[in-house]
Design an enzyme around this catalytic site. Structure first.
Site, short mmCIF file in Angstrom:
data_model
loop_
_atom_site.label_atom_id
_atom_site.label_comp_id
_atom_site.label_asym_id
_atom_site.label_seq_id
_atom_site.Cartn_x
_atom_site.Cartn_y
_atom_site.Cartn_z
N LYS A 75 31.10 -35.46 -35.37
CA LYS A 75 31.34 -35.96 -34.02
C LYS A 75 31.39 -37.47 -34.04
CE LYS A 75 29.37 -35.17 -29.35
NZ LYS A 75 28.30 -34.39 -28.65
N SER A 151 30.09 -31.35 -25.34
CA SER A 151 30.85 -32.53 -25.67
C SER A 151 31.27 -32.61 -27.13
CB SER A 151 30.03 -33.78 -25.31
OG SER A 151 28.84 -33.85 -26.10
N SER A 175 25.72 -29.21 -25.74
CA SER A 175 26.99 -29.72 -26.27
C SER A 175 27.36 -29.19 -27.64
CB SER A 175 26.97 -31.25 -26.29
OG SER A 175 27.04 -31.76 -24.98
#
Length: 464
Positions: A75, A151, A175
């Protein structure tokens, strides 16, 4: 993409080179990620350098580690040496380059893994959709008209699409679990503060955790063991299992509930139990998230507010204006809620419940139904995950085995520091054929992938 354990076995015994697997991942990004928008930066030079180092260790007779030659992505909030840590934000695209890798990346590299790219996310991790004003929307590999969730949506989509076998994300309120559920893969939200956070851009210190995505329980467990510094001892006893009811079944897709009930029947029963005041727990988690996130970003908001995505900016500003008394009341309630949650774990080892209430919403209409009302998915897809991370519980998000259908996932929840028990239970369900990943349909992609190119759809080019 070959599973991580198979890649490592092939590399360690010399059947394949780490460079060949890195090349497959790089090729997959260039050939297919234009459809998904999972990868923000392709780290081709770094990937081949790390792979060559693994191959050199093999040639010299040294063991490069349990993840030898396994490609992965992270990420875009993990520090990658030499690159700005954007945290998905345009205003950080020209930030000073990171001086070193995040600790988790360093540990994976020491275990032989090969970093091939950074992955898309909601700006500053504030959302459940991976709809990013700067880097675009990440699409679901099972149906590109739908969201991948967030996310950590880019990290999840890259694994679900077969670009890489592993990835790292972060989970504050769901997330990791939300995109794992919506894209049909496994994800781990560990016990709060159990895995190294150094070098991961912060959001909410009370809830932030990092964790892996994978396509099997064994691969997920292997990454967890690397990041925690070694394996955990086996429990040696069958798990006492219950189903979470009430809040965790209201308004949930009937097919998902039916599958959970089938799991209960298959394991010989799992009674329904309820957590008290779950709605209040979710509200308190929302308040603490807004307050801590707002306080963290307030200095930047004062000077660069217009550089934020409006959807992120407005929520952070609202959080920064919350009275301290409201935040303190939420923290006080968290202690009460944790005490009552731990009472359940005195009777049960594992709790199972849905991870998301529905399949992935569409990109064009990113709404879901909550309490009979249509609400934005970006803020509400974590309705079933947020109350659990509120008190720092470890959770495995596991995909229900649904070939040919849009993915749905469950949460396998345990008491703090009980990850090993969760992995044992998840392994049992996987071997029984009750959970597991299904490959996305080839569909239109099979006919068009050779006519498109990653570089045609990304202006960020090749880094490192």
């Amino acid at each position: 993409m070959t599973p991580a354990l198979e890649i490592a076995a092939d590399v360690r015994c010399g059947r394949r080179t780490a460079r060949s697997f890195a090349g497959e991942a790089v090729t997959a990004i260039r050939a297919s990620d234009w459809r998904y928008n999972a990868i923000t930066r392709l780290l081709e030079q770094r990937a081949f350098a790390e792979a060559d180092l693994v191959d050199a260790q093999i040639a010299a007779g040294r063991d490069p580690g349990p993840l030898a030659g396994v490609p992965y992505c992270v990420k875009d909030l993990f520090d990658v040496e030499g690159l700005p840590t954007t945290a998905g934000a345009a205003l950080r695209s020209d930030a000073a380059p990171a001086r070193s890798d995040a600790k988790a990346i360093s540990m994976l590299r020491a275990a032989g893994a090969v970093l091939v790219g950074t992955a898309n996310m909601d700006e500053f991790a504030y959302g459940f959709a991976t709809v990013n004003a700067r880097y675009g929307t990440t699409r679901n590999p099972h149906d590109i008209s739908r969201l991948a969730g967030g996310s950590s949506g880019g990290s999840a989509a890259a694994v679900a699409a077969g670009i890489v076998p592993l990835s790292l994300g972060s989970d504050t309120n769901g997330s990791i679990r939300v995109p794992a559920s919506l894209t049909g893969i496994y994800g781990l939200k560990p016990t709060h503060d159990a895995l190294p956070m150094e070098g991961a851009f912060p959001f909410v210190a009370s809830f932030d955790d990092i964790g892996p995505f994978a396509t099997s329980v064994a691969d997920l467990r292997l990454v967890w063991e690397v990041l925690r510094g070694g394996p955990a001892p086996a429990s040696g006893e069958p798990a006492r299992v219950a189903r979470l009811g009430g809040w965790f079944r209201d308004g949930v897709d009937p097919d998902l509930l039916a599958d959970i009930d089938r799991i209960a029947d298959a394991i010989g029963g799992a009674p329904f139990v309820e957590l008290p005041e779950v709605a209040r727990a979710r509200s308190a988690a929302f308040l603490m998230t807004a307050a801590e996130g707002g306080a963290l970003h307030l200095p930047a908001l004062r000077g660069k507010a217009m550089a934020y995505d409006p959807a992120t900016r407005d929520r952070l500003l609202a959080g920064a204006m919350l009275p301290a008394s409201v935040y303190l009341r939420a923290r006080e309630f968290r202690s009460w809620f944790l005490d009552h949650t731990l009472e359940l774990f005195a009777r049960y080892d594992v709790l199972i419940c849905p991870a998301t209430p529905c399949i992935a919403p569409t990109v064009d209409d990113p709404m879901i139904e909550v309490g009979g009302k249509s609400v934005p998915a970006r803020a509400h897809l974590g309705i079933l995950t947020q109350p659990l991370s509120f008190v720092g519980l470890p959770v495995i998000a596991a995909p229900l085995l649904r070939p040919g259908k849009m993915p749905l996932g469950i949460q396998i929840v345990g008491a703090p520091e009980s990850e090993n028990r969760l992995f044992e239970f998840a392994d049992t369900l996987e071997r029984m054929g009750l959970i597991g990943t299904s490959a996305p349909p080839a569909g239109e992609f099979a006919a068009t992938k050779l006519h498109q190119h990653w570089d045609d759809h990304h202006d960020r080019g090749n880094s490192q």
